[in-house]
Motif scaffolding. Structure first.
Motif, PDB file in Angstrom:
ATOM      1  N   GLU A   1     -10.588 -58.030 -14.874  1.00 20.03           N
ATOM      2  CA  GLU A   1     -11.075 -57.519 -13.598  1.00 20.03           C
ATOM      3  C   GLU A   1      -9.967 -56.721 -12.915  1.00 20.03           C
ATOM      4  OE1 GLU A   1     -12.326 -61.046 -11.524  1.00 20.03           O
ATOM      5  OE2 GLU A   1     -14.401 -60.810 -12.213  1.00 20.03           O
ATOM      6  N   TYR A   2     -10.397 -55.815 -12.081  1.00 25.69           N
ATOM      7  CA  TYR A   2      -9.458 -54.988 -11.307  1.00 25.69           C
ATOM      8  C   TYR A   2      -9.578 -55.415  -9.852  1.00 25.69           C
ATOM      9  CZ  TYR A   2      -7.875 -50.867  -8.668  1.00 25.69           C
ATOM     10  OH  TYR A   2      -7.270 -50.021  -7.773  1.00 25.69           O
ATOM     11  N   ARG A   3      -8.436 -55.849  -9.286  1.00 21.60           N
ATOM     12  CA  ARG A   3      -8.412 -56.276  -7.880  1.00 21.60           C
ATOM     13  C   ARG A   3      -7.865 -55.125  -7.034  1.00 21.60           C
ATOM     14  NH1 ARG A   3      -5.279 -61.626  -6.761  1.00 21.60           N
ATOM     15  NH2 ARG A   3      -7.208 -62.517  -7.617  1.00 21.60           N
ATOM     16  N   PHE A   4      -8.621 -54.850  -5.934  1.00 23.04           N
ATOM     17  CA  PHE A   4      -8.175 -53.758  -5.058  1.00 23.04           C
ATOM     18  C   PHE A   4      -8.529 -54.107  -3.622  1.00 23.04           C
ATOM     19  CE2 PHE A   4     -12.528 -53.063  -6.248  1.00 23.04           C
ATOM     20  CZ  PHE A   4     -13.156 -52.585  -5.108  1.00 23.04           C
ATOM     21  N   LYS A   5      -7.902 -53.351  -2.688  1.00 24.19           N
ATOM     22  CA  LYS A   5      -8.171 -53.529  -1.276  1.00 24.19           C
ATOM     23  C   LYS A   5      -8.860 -52.283  -0.750  1.00 24.19           C
ATOM     24  CE  LYS A   5      -4.925 -56.956   0.426  1.00 24.19           C
ATOM     25  NZ  LYS A   5      -3.934 -57.257   1.483  1.00 24.19           N
ATOM     26  N   GLN A   6      -9.870 -52.514   0.076  1.00 21.37           N
ATOM     27  CA  GLN A   6     -10.593 -51.394   0.669  1.00 21.37           C
ATOM     28  C   GLN A   6     -11.097 -51.823   2.039  1.00 21.37           C
ATOM     29  OE1 GLN A   6     -14.232 -49.892  -1.266  1.00 21.37           O
ATOM     30  NE2 GLN A   6     -13.149 -47.949  -1.441  1.00 21.37           N
ATOM     31  N   GLN A   7     -10.698 -51.029   3.057  1.00 17.77           N
ATOM     32  CA  GLN A   7     -11.062 -51.335   4.443  1.00 17.77           C
ATOM     33  C   GLN A   7     -10.693 -52.773   4.820  1.00 17.77           C
ATOM     34  OE1 GLN A   7     -15.229 -50.419   4.790  1.00 17.77           O
ATOM     35  NE2 GLN A   7     -14.867 -48.200   4.709  1.00 17.77           N
ATOM     36  N   GLY A   8      -9.483 -53.172   4.384  1.00 21.97           N
ATOM     37  CA  GLY A   8      -8.951 -54.472   4.756  1.00 21.97           C
ATOM     38  C   GLY A   8      -9.520 -55.630   3.961  1.00 21.97           C
ATOM     39  N   ARG A   9     -10.396 -55.359   3.022  1.00 17.88           N
ATOM     40  CA  ARG A   9     -11.013 -56.442   2.227  1.00 17.88           C
ATOM     41  C   ARG A   9     -10.538 -56.368   0.785  1.00 17.88           C
ATOM     42  NH1 ARG A   9     -17.107 -55.367   2.570  1.00 17.88           N
ATOM     43  NH2 ARG A   9     -17.160 -57.236   1.234  1.00 17.88           N
ATOM     44  N   THR A  10     -10.262 -57.539   0.214  1.00 17.45           N
ATOM     45  CA  THR A  10      -9.883 -57.608  -1.192  1.00 17.45           C
ATOM     46  C   THR A  10     -11.144 -57.774  -2.030  1.00 17.45           C
ATOM     47  OG1 THR A  10      -7.746 -58.616  -0.658  1.00 17.45           O
ATOM     48  CG2 THR A  10      -8.562 -58.856  -2.929  1.00 17.45           C
TER      49      THR A  10
ATOM     50  N   LEU B   1     -11.355 -44.032  -8.051  1.00 20.83           N
ATOM     51  CA  LEU B   1     -12.457 -44.074  -7.084  1.00 20.83           C
ATOM     52  C   LEU B   1     -11.974 -44.652  -5.755  1.00 20.83           C
ATOM     53  CD1 LEU B   1     -15.406 -45.322  -9.348  1.00 20.83           C
ATOM     54  CD2 LEU B   1     -15.206 -43.084  -8.259  1.00 20.83           C
ATOM     55  N   VAL B   2     -11.131 -45.708  -5.834  1.00 22.96           N
ATOM     56  CA  VAL B   2     -10.606 -46.326  -4.614  1.00 22.96           C
ATOM     57  C   VAL B   2      -9.738 -45.334  -3.861  1.00 22.96           C
ATOM     58  CG1 VAL B   2      -9.121 -48.152  -3.697  1.00 22.96           C
ATOM     59  CG2 VAL B   2     -10.752 -48.670  -5.549  1.00 22.96           C
TER      60      VAL B   2
END
Length: 447
Positions: free
Chosen positions: A43-52, A78-79
């Protein structure tokens, strides 16, 4: 922490199940056990708009480590562009589902097109063959009699016509031809079979409409008049006097008296086995497979009927069959007795058949084996037997459904008495030419 290597992944065992493996740049995997062995889901973990958030990147070894990293890079891009790879994944999944659904729809449309083409090519003869296998084969005779008539009159004219092209006028023209040659009853039988066939075809959407809908037998061969012929007591006496000169097989002579005294059908006697009879006990068990309504039936033999069966047994007792075929391997043809009698009540002889034409023609006209059954039933009524008992003796099915379900009394004693009365009267009649004090007359029915 360094990046994972393929060698590390290949060295994983069942002891590593549950471990979390990190590859860097947000990519990590979990070691799991499956039937095929150890696998790692990434899996790929990322942060977007303050959410993991996490997005699936594939499963090793189903996919290579290099390919999994490439998927992570695509999601990371994409992120970076402000898009949500999870939502993109959902959209992609939905797109694939739509494409699969469209592919299925196209496939179904193609199948429908092919089915329509096949239906257009299906000839009347081909469709009839399918009906014969699926439906006609269930009939008692396996549908042989119906197919014989269809192959004689219908298929030579319409067999190669596409089923979807058949019109009412084409079918009626053929049936009219059968009527024109004087076979009105056969035309009605063919009409009945065609109606059943097209119901079968309509249920399978081979045709869009029933071409014979709205037609009745009255409009084809005409209403069939019910036979009312039965032998009078004078004719029964005359029959006995005529038999010696009719040149019949002795087994057929005995069969005439058996049919008259038991009210059985000619087919039931033709297929009878000695194992079905207990002459001493006075019982004949007609198996369900031999009876017209497929119901087992017991005939309680009168002394007169016993005498006829005993005489028959001296002739055919070495066979399993009461009326064996010439080779003794089977029973006689179901039409044998009828043909022998018909030859002797017709006006002119047929080629290669008996010359005893008219030998059994009685004062009331021509008669058939089935008329003997009607004669026996009529005599029972004149001897005071009530109608319900006569119907049981004839093995008729009760038409009233409620009575059929709830009234199970078989009236065995009454049936036995009915056959006794009939047998006694026949014995008396057949002794009429030897005695001068036999009274022939009609007797009022008892209440």
């Amino acid at each position: 922490m360094g990046k994972l290597t393929v060698k590390q992944l290949e060295s994983l065992t069942a002891d590593d199940v549950g471990r979390k493996l990190f590859d860097g740049e947000g990519l990590y995997g979990r070691v799991r056990a499956q039937k095929t062995g150890v696998v790692v889901t990434f899996e790929y973990r990322f942060k977007q708009q303050g959410r993991t958030r996490t997005a699936a990147c594939g499963k090793w070894p189903n996919e290579s480590l290099k390919g999994i990293r490439k998927t992570r890079d695509e999601k990371q891009a994409l992120v970076d562009a402000g898009s949500d790879p999870v939502e993109q994944g959902r959209v992609e999944k939905l797109r694939k589902q739509v494409e699969e659904a469209q592919a299925v729809e196209r496939h179904q449309a193609e199948l429908a097109r092919m089915a329509a083409e096949n239906a257009a090519r299906r000839t009347f003869k081909d469709a009839m063959s399918q009906w014969e296998r699926a439906e006609l084969s269930r009939r008692k005779d396996g549908g042989k009699e119906s197919m014989r008539a269809i192959e004689k009159d219908i298929l030579p004219v319409l067999g190669e016509v596409a089923l979807v092209d058949l019109k009412r006028s084409m079918l009626v023209d053929v049936l009219d031809g059968v009527v024109d040659r004087g076979a009105r009853v056969m035309a009605n039988h063919l009409f009945g079979d065609l109606r059943q066939f097209f119901n079968f075809a309509l249920a399978r959407e081979w045709v869009d409409a029933h071409p014979l809908a709205g037609l009745t037998k009255e409009k084809i061969g005409g209403r069939q008049k019910e036979r009312e012929r039965y032998l009078s007591e004078e004719e029964i006496i005359d029959l006995k006097q005529r038999l010696p000169s009719a040149n019949l097989l002795h087994t057929t002579e005995l069969s005439i008296w058996i049919m008259l005294s038991t009210c059985c059908r000619v087919g039931e006697l033709s297929q009878a086995r000695w194992a079905d009879l207990d002459i001493d006990k006075g019982e004949w068990s007609i198996p369900a497979g031999n009876s017209k309504n497929a119901k087992e039936h017991t005939v309680y033999l009168s002394d007169f009927a016993k005498t006829q069966f005993q005489a028959l047994k001296t002739l055919t007792g070495d066979s399993d069959w009461c009326l064996p075929s010439r080779d003794g391997m089977d029973h006689i043809c179901l039409k044998s007795i009828s043909k022998q009698i018909k030859d002797r009540v017709r006006d002119e002889p047929l080629s290669n058949r008996t010359k005893a034409t008219g030998a059994l023609l009685l004062s009331g006209g021509a008669w058939t084996p089935h008329d003997l059954r009607r004669t026996g039933a009529t005599m029972m009524g004149e001897l005071g037997v009530i109608g319900e008992v006569i119907e049981r003796c004839l093995n008729h099915v009760e038409q009233n459904k409620l009575k059929r379900i709830y009234q199970r009394h078989e009236l065995k004693t009454e049936q036995r008495d009915a056959w006794r009365r009939l047998g006694d009267r026949l014995a008396l009649l057949l002794a009429a030419d030897e005695q001068e004090n036999v009274i022939i007359g009609r007797f009022a029915k008892t209440a």
